[in-house]
Design an enzyme around this catalytic site. Structure first.
Site, short mmCIF file in Angstrom:
data_model
loop_
_atom_site.label_atom_id
_atom_site.label_comp_id
_atom_site.label_asym_id
_atom_site.label_seq_id
_atom_site.Cartn_x
_atom_site.Cartn_y
_atom_site.Cartn_z
N CYS A 108 -3.47 77.63 -17.04
CA CYS A 108 -3.78 76.71 -15.96
C CYS A 108 -5.17 76.97 -15.35
O CYS A 108 -5.80 76.06 -14.86
CB CYS A 108 -2.71 76.76 -14.89
SG CYS A 108 -2.32 78.43 -14.39
N LYS B 30 15.32 77.52 -13.94
CA LYS B 30 15.32 76.65 -15.13
C LYS B 30 14.02 76.87 -15.90
O LYS B 30 12.94 76.68 -15.39
CB LYS B 30 15.42 75.17 -14.74
CG LYS B 30 15.71 74.32 -15.98
CD LYS B 30 15.26 72.90 -15.88
CE LYS B 30 13.83 72.68 -16.24
NZ LYS B 30 13.48 72.92 -17.66
N GLU C 279 -7.00 68.32 -17.75
CA GLU C 279 -6.64 69.57 -18.41
C GLU C 279 -6.46 69.29 -19.89
O GLU C 279 -5.72 68.38 -20.25
CB GLU C 279 -5.27 70.01 -17.88
CG GLU C 279 -5.33 71.11 -16.90
CD GLU C 279 -3.93 71.61 -16.57
OE1 GLU C 279 -2.96 70.84 -16.58
OE2 GLU C 279 -3.83 72.80 -16.24
N GLU D 83 2.81 75.44 -8.02
CA GLU D 83 1.66 76.01 -8.75
C GLU D 83 1.35 75.04 -9.87
O GLU D 83 2.13 74.93 -10.83
CB GLU D 83 2.03 77.38 -9.34
CG GLU D 83 2.22 78.46 -8.31
CD GLU D 83 0.94 78.83 -7.59
OE1 GLU D 83 -0.15 78.57 -8.13
OE2 GLU D 83 1.04 79.36 -6.48
P1 NAD Z 1 5.66 70.30 -16.90
O1 NAD Z 1 5.39 69.86 -15.51
O2 NAD Z 1 5.83 69.28 -17.94
O3 NAD Z 1 6.99 71.19 -16.94
C1 NAD Z 1 7.16 72.34 -16.14
C2 NAD Z 1 8.63 72.54 -15.89
O4 NAD Z 1 9.11 71.44 -15.12
C3 NAD Z 1 9.48 72.59 -17.15
O5 NAD Z 1 10.50 73.54 -16.97
C4 NAD Z 1 10.07 71.19 -17.20
O6 NAD Z 1 11.31 71.13 -17.88
C5 NAD Z 1 10.26 70.88 -15.74
N1 NAD Z 1 10.33 69.46 -15.40
C6 NAD Z 1 9.81 68.40 -16.07
N2 NAD Z 1 10.08 67.24 -15.42
C7 NAD Z 1 10.78 67.57 -14.31
C8 NAD Z 1 11.34 66.84 -13.23
N3 NAD Z 1 11.22 65.50 -13.15
N4 NAD Z 1 11.96 67.51 -12.25
C9 NAD Z 1 12.06 68.86 -12.29
N5 NAD Z 1 11.57 69.61 -13.30
C10 NAD Z 1 10.94 68.98 -14.29
O7 NAD Z 1 4.52 71.34 -17.26
P2 NAD Z 1 4.34 72.11 -18.62
O8 NAD Z 1 3.74 71.16 -19.58
O9 NAD Z 1 5.60 72.84 -18.99
O10 NAD Z 1 3.31 73.26 -18.22
C11 NAD Z 1 1.95 73.08 -18.28
C12 NAD Z 1 1.41 72.79 -16.88
O11 NAD Z 1 1.74 73.89 -16.03
C13 NAD Z 1 -0.08 72.68 -16.86
O12 NAD Z 1 -0.46 71.60 -16.05
C14 NAD Z 1 -0.53 74.00 -16.23
O13 NAD Z 1 -1.76 73.93 -15.60
C15 NAD Z 1 0.58 74.27 -15.29
N6 NAD Z 1 0.66 75.70 -14.97
C16 NAD Z 1 0.28 76.09 -13.74
C17 NAD Z 1 0.33 77.45 -13.40
C18 NAD Z 1 -0.08 77.91 -12.05
O14 NAD Z 1 0.25 79.03 -11.69
N7 NAD Z 1 -0.77 77.10 -11.26
C19 NAD Z 1 0.76 78.38 -14.33
C20 NAD Z 1 1.15 77.94 -15.60
C21 NAD Z 1 1.10 76.58 -15.88
#
Ligand code: NAD
Length: 471
Positions: free
Chosen positions: A278, A168, A375, A244
């Site tokens: 991130c 997804k 962040e 992650e």
């Molecule tokens: P997010 O957690 O809002 O969303 C990430 C994904 O999770 C999206 O596909 C979203 O639709 C899905 N999602 C949202 N709510 C959910 C739920 N209740 N159950 C299952 N899935 C759900 O994060 P974002 O805003 O898309 O991304 C930014 C974040 O990602 C930042 O915190 C960043 O640090 C982190 N990030 C981490 C890494 C890493 O490798 N550690 C890499 C890239 C981004």
């Protein structure tokens, strides 16, 4: 449904449906795809596909993955155009980093497919050995900041090790994965091995996390959502979870650093993809003897950055969405309210209705300020002065996160001490934000569970079975 997208004068045909069991499927026509029904799980097409894919000769799996990497290169211009339009990434950054790193990831795991093996142990009178077997159906959930690369980090190791996937993508950036689904079909993956859902987090994402017939979930995104996924897994079928998550990485500049190098890398550290990374180096600590010199040179570097749309050759593009743009501005406002000094920038840039933010530097920051703890995910960095190594290590580790960190120094012994002391999954010395995808990547503390990349991620997708055989 095929749509024609016109991006940067390119005309690109793109399927815009779900990709389930090797077919494009439109949920609006009443075809309900299985992962939305967590209570049954019986019809999950991926489960059927797992039976054959897990038994497919590893060299055949490798061949199909290598073919996919070749197709990505052939369709590279389309992938770059789509990714830039969808995310706001600059064309030059996507061309130099996102596409080549994504292709390299698929090739790297294609190479691993036929190198998975167990061990035998000399045990008198019996045969004792281990087998490493794929886990099964893997749910994978990706974020919006590196949609193509995160997609490849996820599917590469899973498919190479004989698992099948239901992935997804983030709601705001689904397009490069749709293009990848076309290429995956063309590469010859059997139906059901790869399935794509472009849904919302709270519906499609949550359904994956609690599905009774998904064996593992690999998630990249925020720490808040990571917690939800862990809860859903714990209260459903105890599926295996790797996470992650976020970061707030410290970047330490010692008195003996090469200032020119420190400025160059620290700028890359905060500005890569407009700070929406991130592991961005968003907390810079500079030792007092070099503070003024560094600040002057770093400010000049931040000021020199050109801001414009993705295609214009500018250094900095728009932030990914209005929501992110507004979140950054509200964190900048909190920095002002808490008493930090806006040394540079601090405002939005009005330009063609786009979501631009000025490169921003805060000084006079304190460890408890929100801008030092949360962040920001924007081109916004805080700079603090320190006296001693001991003091700065305490500050650097004073965070809930532990994704990355780094230092600049010519003293090798100090570099070793700092690398050991930082409580983070990745440490850079005299560089920042550099990843090869071959060393493991992941977080200490609330930055995650498990590791992606390199050989390390393979264990996330394999079960180990011990066999004792009385001869
Ligand atoms: P997010 O957690 O809002 O969303 C990430 C994904 O999770 C999206 O596909 C979203 O639709 C899905 N999602 C949202 N709510 C959910 C739920 N209740 N159950 C299952 N899935 C759900 O994060 P974002 O805003 O898309 O991304 C930014 C974040 O990602 C930042 O915190 C960043 O640090 C982190 N990030 C981490 C890494 C890493 O490798 N550690 C890499 C890239 C981004």
């Amino acid at each position: 449904m095929i749509e024609i997208l016109t991006i940067n004068k390119r005309s690109i045909k793109l399927h815009t449906q779900l990709f389930i069991n090797g077919e494009w499927t439109d949920p609006k026509q009443g075809k309900k795809f299985d992962i939305e029904d967590p209570s049954t799980g019986k019809n999950l097409v991926a489960r059927k596909a797992f039976k054959t894919w897990s038994k497919t000769d590893a060299r055949e799996r490798a061949k199909i993955l290598f073919r996919l990497a070749d197709l990505m290169e052939q369709h590279g211009d389309d992938l770059i155009a789509i990714e830039c339009a969808d995310t706001g990434k600059t064309f030059k950054s996507c061309t130099a980093i996102d596409l080549p790193a994504s292709v390299a990831t698929i090739r790297y795991y294609a190479g691993w497919a036929d190198k998975i093996h167990g061990t035998t142990v000399n045990t008198p009178g019996m045969m004792a050995y281990t087998r490493r077997e794929p886990i099964g159906v893997c749910g994978q959930i990706t974020p919006w900041n590196f949609p193509l690369l995160m997609f490849c980090w996820k599917i590469g190791p899973a498919l190479a090790t004989g698992n099948v996937v239901v992935i997804k993508t983030a709601e705001s950036t689904p397009l490069s994965a749709l293009k990848m689904a076309e290429l995956i079909k063309e590469a010859g993956f059997p139906p059901g091995v790869f399935n794509l859902v472009s849904g919302f987090g709270k519906t499609a994402g949550a359904a994956i996390a609690k599905h009774m017939d998904i064996d593992k979930v690999a998630f990249t995104g925020s720490t808040v959502t990571g917690r939800e996924i862990l809860k859903a897994a714990a209260t459903s079928n105890l599926k295996k979870v790797t996470l992650e998550l976020g970061g707030k990485s410290p970047n330490i500049i010692f008195d003996d650093a090469d200032v020119e190098q420190a400025v160059k890398w620290s700028s890359f550290g905060i500005n890569l993809h407009m700070g929406q990374v991130c592991h961005a180096g968003s907390r810079i600590y500079v030792q007092e003897g070099i503070y003024d010199k560094f600040l002057k040179a770093f400010t000049a570097e931040m000021k020199s950055r050109t801001v414009g749309d993705q295609w214009s050759g500018s250094d900095q593009g728009p932030q990914n969405s209005k929501m992110q743009h507004d979140k950054i501005l509200s964190l900048i406002a909190s920095g002002r309210e808490e008493g930090a000094t806006v040394h540079l920038g601090g405002n939005k840039i009005e330009k063609d209705g786009g979501y631009y933010i000025e490169p921003t530097i805060f000084t006079d920051v304190r460890p408890e300020f929100k801008i030092m703890r949360e962040e920001i995910f924007g081109p916004v960095v805080s700079i603090a002065k320190f006296k001693t190594e001991e003091e700065v290590l305490e500050w650097a580790n004073d965070t809930d996160y532990g994704l990355a960190g780094g230092c600049f120094t010519k003293d090798y012994a100090r570099a070793v001490r700092v690398s050991e002391a930082l409580r983070a999954g990745t440490v850079w010395v005299n560089m920042f934000n550099f990843l090869t995808g071959i060393l493991p990547f992941g977080g200490y503390k609330q930055s995650g569970i498990g590791r992606e990349c390199g050989e390390a991620v393979l264990q996330n997708y394999l079960e180990t079975k011990s066999v004792y055989w009385n001869m």
